[in-house]
Structure formats: C-alpha cells, structure tokens
Design a protein around this motif. Structure first.
Motif, PDB file in Angstrom:
ATOM      1  N   ILE A  37      52.576  64.323 -17.916  1.00 50.47           N
ATOM      2  CA  ILE A  37      50.919  64.697 -19.071  1.00 50.47           C
ATOM      3  C   ILE A  37      51.289  65.867 -19.554  1.00 50.47           C
ATOM      4  CG2 ILE A  37      49.825  65.983 -17.185  1.00 50.47           C
ATOM      5  CD1 ILE A  37      48.385  63.226 -19.479  1.00 50.47           C
ATOM      6  N   SER A  38      51.728  66.749 -19.044  1.00 50.94           N
ATOM      7  CA  SER A  38      52.097  68.126 -19.496  1.00 50.94           C
ATOM      8  C   SER A  38      53.048  68.024 -20.675  1.00 50.94           C
ATOM      9  CB  SER A  38      52.041  69.870 -18.560  1.00 50.94           C
ATOM     10  OG  SER A  38      51.389  69.375 -17.540  1.00 50.94           O
ATOM     11  N   VAL A  39      53.634  67.479 -20.225  1.00 49.36           N
ATOM     12  CA  VAL A  39      54.707  67.313 -21.385  1.00 49.36           C
ATOM     13  C   VAL A  39      54.116  65.983 -22.682  1.00 49.36           C
ATOM     14  CG1 VAL A  39      57.372  65.975 -22.129  1.00 49.36           C
ATOM     15  CG2 VAL A  39      56.815  67.152 -19.940  1.00 49.36           C
ATOM     16  N   ALA A  40      53.654  65.561 -22.578  1.00 47.28           N
ATOM     17  CA  ALA A  40      52.332  64.461 -23.763  1.00 47.28           C
ATOM     18  C   ALA A  40      52.430  65.690 -24.345  1.00 47.28           C
ATOM     19  CB  ALA A  40      51.486  63.202 -22.691  1.00 47.28           C
ATOM     20  N   MET A  41      51.015  66.710 -23.540  1.00 49.09           N
ATOM     21  CA  MET A  41      49.917  67.443 -24.488  1.00 49.09           C
ATOM     22  C   MET A  41      50.873  68.503 -24.828  1.00 49.09           C
ATOM     23  SD  MET A  41      47.749  70.501 -23.255  1.00 49.09           S
ATOM     24  CE  MET A  41      49.492  71.064 -22.533  1.00 49.09           C
ATOM     25  N   LEU A  42      52.447  69.106 -24.416  1.00 47.11           N
ATOM     26  CA  LEU A  42      53.124  70.213 -25.109  1.00 47.11           C
ATOM     27  C   LEU A  42      53.899  69.592 -26.294  1.00 47.11           C
ATOM     28  CD1 LEU A  42      53.970  71.854 -21.926  1.00 47.11           C
ATOM     29  CD2 LEU A  42      52.485  73.107 -23.621  1.00 47.11           C
ATOM     30  N   ARG A  43      53.563  68.184 -25.896  1.00 46.50           N
ATOM     31  CA  ARG A  43      54.759  67.698 -27.072  1.00 46.50           C
ATOM     32  C   ARG A  43      54.111  67.200 -28.795  1.00 46.50           C
ATOM     33  NH1 ARG A  43      58.461  61.660 -26.775  1.00 46.50           N
ATOM     34  NH2 ARG A  43      59.314  62.147 -29.462  1.00 46.50           N
ATOM     35  N   PRO A  61      42.075  68.261 -21.019  1.00 45.50           N
ATOM     36  CA  PRO A  61      40.587  68.132 -19.744  1.00 45.50           C
ATOM     37  C   PRO A  61      42.194  67.186 -19.073  1.00 45.50           C
ATOM     38  CG  PRO A  61      40.453  66.832 -22.001  1.00 45.50           C
ATOM     39  CD  PRO A  61      41.244  67.918 -22.505  1.00 45.50           C
ATOM     40  N   VAL A  62      42.828  66.521 -19.785  1.00 50.60           N
ATOM     41  CA  VAL A  62      43.863  65.835 -18.613  1.00 50.60           C
ATOM     42  C   VAL A  62      44.274  66.748 -17.574  1.00 50.60           C
ATOM     43  CG1 VAL A  62      44.916  63.866 -18.301  1.00 50.60           C
ATOM     44  CG2 VAL A  62      43.095  63.816 -20.224  1.00 50.60           C
ATOM     45  N   VAL A  63      45.347  67.485 -18.693  1.00 52.21           N
ATOM     46  CA  VAL A  63      45.775  68.670 -18.229  1.00 52.21           C
ATOM     47  C   VAL A  63      45.293  69.371 -17.012  1.00 52.21           C
ATOM     48  CG1 VAL A  63      47.791  69.962 -18.671  1.00 52.21           C
ATOM     49  CG2 VAL A  63      48.248  68.183 -19.822  1.00 52.21           C
ATOM     50  N   LEU A  64      44.514  70.267 -17.579  1.00 51.98           N
ATOM     51  CA  LEU A  64      44.089  71.018 -16.959  1.00 51.98           C
ATOM     52  C   LEU A  64      43.143  70.095 -14.964  1.00 51.98           C
ATOM     53  CD1 LEU A  64      41.714  72.460 -19.153  1.00 51.98           C
ATOM     54  CD2 LEU A  64      43.248  73.812 -18.687  1.00 51.98           C
ATOM     55  N   ALA A  65      42.487  69.497 -15.213  1.00 51.81           N
ATOM     56  CA  ALA A  65      42.417  67.797 -14.130  1.00 51.81           C
ATOM     57  C   ALA A  65      42.883  67.959 -13.224  1.00 51.81           C
ATOM     58  CB  ALA A  65      41.478  67.528 -14.826  1.00 51.81           C
ATOM     59  N   PHE A  66      44.366  67.467 -13.749  1.00 53.74           N
ATOM     60  CA  PHE A  66      45.374  67.171 -13.382  1.00 53.74           C
ATOM     61  C   PHE A  66      46.617  67.639 -13.028  1.00 53.74           C
ATOM     62  CE2 PHE A  66      42.694  63.634 -14.281  1.00 53.74           C
ATOM     63  CZ  PHE A  66      42.544  62.906 -12.974  1.00 53.74           C
ATOM     64  N   ALA A  67      46.835  68.058 -13.505  1.00 54.02           N
ATOM     65  CA  ALA A  67      48.109  69.309 -13.924  1.00 54.02           C
ATOM     66  C   ALA A  67      48.304  70.743 -14.229  1.00 54.02           C
ATOM     67  CB  ALA A  67      49.200  68.238 -14.227  1.00 54.02           C
TER      68      ALA A  67
END
Length: 282
Positions: free
Chosen positions: A35-41, A189-195
């Motif tokens: 999920i972090s890579v998806a956001m950072l991409r 928010p998904v990254v902040l919640a889970f990673a």
C-alpha cells in the motif's frame, strides 16, 4: 473505428513499462508495504503533473475524478503490489491477464459496444499464452495474491471503460494529473492506518520509486489514457498481455531465469492474441 498503427504503438509503451513493476518492486523495494508503494507511486507523480498543468476539476468532474482515481489508481495499484509481493512476477501477470476478458463484457454493459467473437477468442488465446509463459511447476499460487490480482484487473477494467464513457473535457496531461493525485490522496489515510512506518529510503529505493512514479505512472498513464480515447476498448485492453511478457523477459535477462520451449510457445500465443485483437471488425 479504424486503428492507427502509431496510436497502438504509443499505447503499448504503457504495458511494456508496467511489466517492469514486478522486478523493480521485489529488487528495489523489498522492505516496503504494497500500500505504501502504491501511494508513493501515484501521489508524487500526480502532484508534479498538477503543478505543471495548474488546473483543478470543476463541477461533476470532482466526483468523476475521485471515482476514476479510485478504480484506475488506488484499488488497481494496491492490488497490483499485493500480487507483486505475494506472487512471482509472471504469475501475478497471468492473473491480471483476465482484464481484457472483463473489458469485453463491461464495454457491452456500460458502452453498449457489440461483443465481437474475435475479441473473446483473442482474450482467451492471450490468457493461455501468458499461462504457458509463467505457470511453471515452481510457480507459487498464493490465494491472497491471486485474489488481489483478480480484484486489480476488475478495477482497472471498470475504470478504463468509464474513462472512455465520460471523455474528460481537458488535456490528457491534466486528466492524468487529476487521477494520479486523487488516487494517491485516497491512499494516504489507508497508509496511515495500516502501514504508517516507512523504512528510511536508500538510494536504491529512491531509484525504484522514481522509475515507478515518473516513468511507470506519470508518463505511461498519459499514453494509456490517450489510447483509451483514440482506440476501441477491444483493441486497447489486449495490449495488457504485453505486461507479463515483459516481466518474463526481464526475469530472463536480469535474474537468470530460463525460457523453456513451452514458454516460447506462450510468447507466440501472446503475440498472436495481440495480432487478433487488432483485426478490424467485419
């Protein structure tokens, strides 16, 4: 709709680059969460393009942008990276190869496009070819990875059809900036919640993220959305078969993986599928 060869070739650049996602993710970003890579991409690339175009959505396009951003970016990229981390690159590509088949029926449902038997045949031939390419006896079939790959394929299929249906009133660069930014914002928010704890990036990590974001998102999505706007969906979707083919070739070139006669036959099936999909309707 008549197919322009240059339009097809430009659109094909996107899945060629996307085929590098698997090797870049596993070799350059092994300690990052999917999920972090998806956001950072998505988010940095979207914000960069937004700074260039300096134009925001208006009216109904706020809602449409976030719907398309969720389908084409947030959900698709998240599921793509879950599959990339849990499955060998080729297997992940095989699962994603069902997307053209989804697109045939979704185009009928949402665009009232006729179902061409040749499109179904081309999609099935492509899936068979990708399966021959990558489903070796050593292939790991993780259920979560397979489910993620199917979910990502379905999400992108719906997103691509809606993109064609709505036809944005702005340039492709602006439209890409909107979607990448919206998709990245939805993932925050998904990254902040889970990673929430990202590893300290190394030079190798930054190189991988730069490739995935600047080339694998900002450039390729512009080309992909251009293809969706100019070409029929039955022509665009089968080009995604190039992605797992690229993944296998990169694995053979850089990771020392072998290509058996069966896999070479799979290459022929994939090429044949793409050729069939480009045949004009009679």
């Amino acid at each position: 709709m008549r197919n322009n060869g240059s339009d097809v070739l430009l659109t094909a650049i996107a899945p060629i680059v996307w085929g590098s996602t698997y090797i870049v993710t596993t070799q350059f970003l092994p300690d990052f969460s999917p999920i972090s890579v998806a956001m950072l991409r998505a988010l940095p690339a979207g914000l960069l393009l937004l700074l260039i175009v300096r134009q925001l959505p208006r009216g109904i396009w706020w809602l449409r942008t976030f719907v398309l951003g969720a389908l084409n970016i947030s959900i698709f990229l998240s599921m793509l990276f879950v599959a990339a981390y849990r499955l060998p690159g080729g297997v992940a590509g095989t699962v994603a190869a069902v997307q053209p088949l989804f697109a045939v029926f979704l185009a009928r449902l949402l665009l009232s496009s006729p179902i061409r038997p040749l499109s179904i045949v081309a999609a099935l031939v492509g899936i068979a070819g990708v399966a021959l390419l990558v489903l070796t006896p050593r292939a790991a079939l993780d259920p979560i990875g397979i489910a993620a790959g199917l979910a990502g394929a379905a999400s992108m299929a719906v997103g691509n059809i809606l993109t064609r249906k709505w036809q944005p009133p702005v340039s492709l660069l602006t439209f890409t900036a909107w979607q990448l930014t919206a998709g990245g914002v939805l993932l925050v928010p998904v990254v902040l919640a889970f990673a929430p704890h990202l590893p300290a990036p190394t030079a190798v990590n930054l190189a991988g993220l730069a490739w995935l974001g600047l080339i694998g998102a900002a450039l390729t999505y512009v080309l992909w959305f251009r293809g969706i706007a100019k070409l029929d969906s039955s022509v665009v979707s089968p080009l995604l078969f190039i992605s797992p083919l690229t993944a296998v070739i990169l694995g053979w070139t850089f990771l020392g993986q072998t290509l058996s006669p069966i896999q070479l036959a799979g290459v022929g099936f994939v090429i044949g599928s793409i050729w069939l999909s480009q045949r004009p309707a009679r």
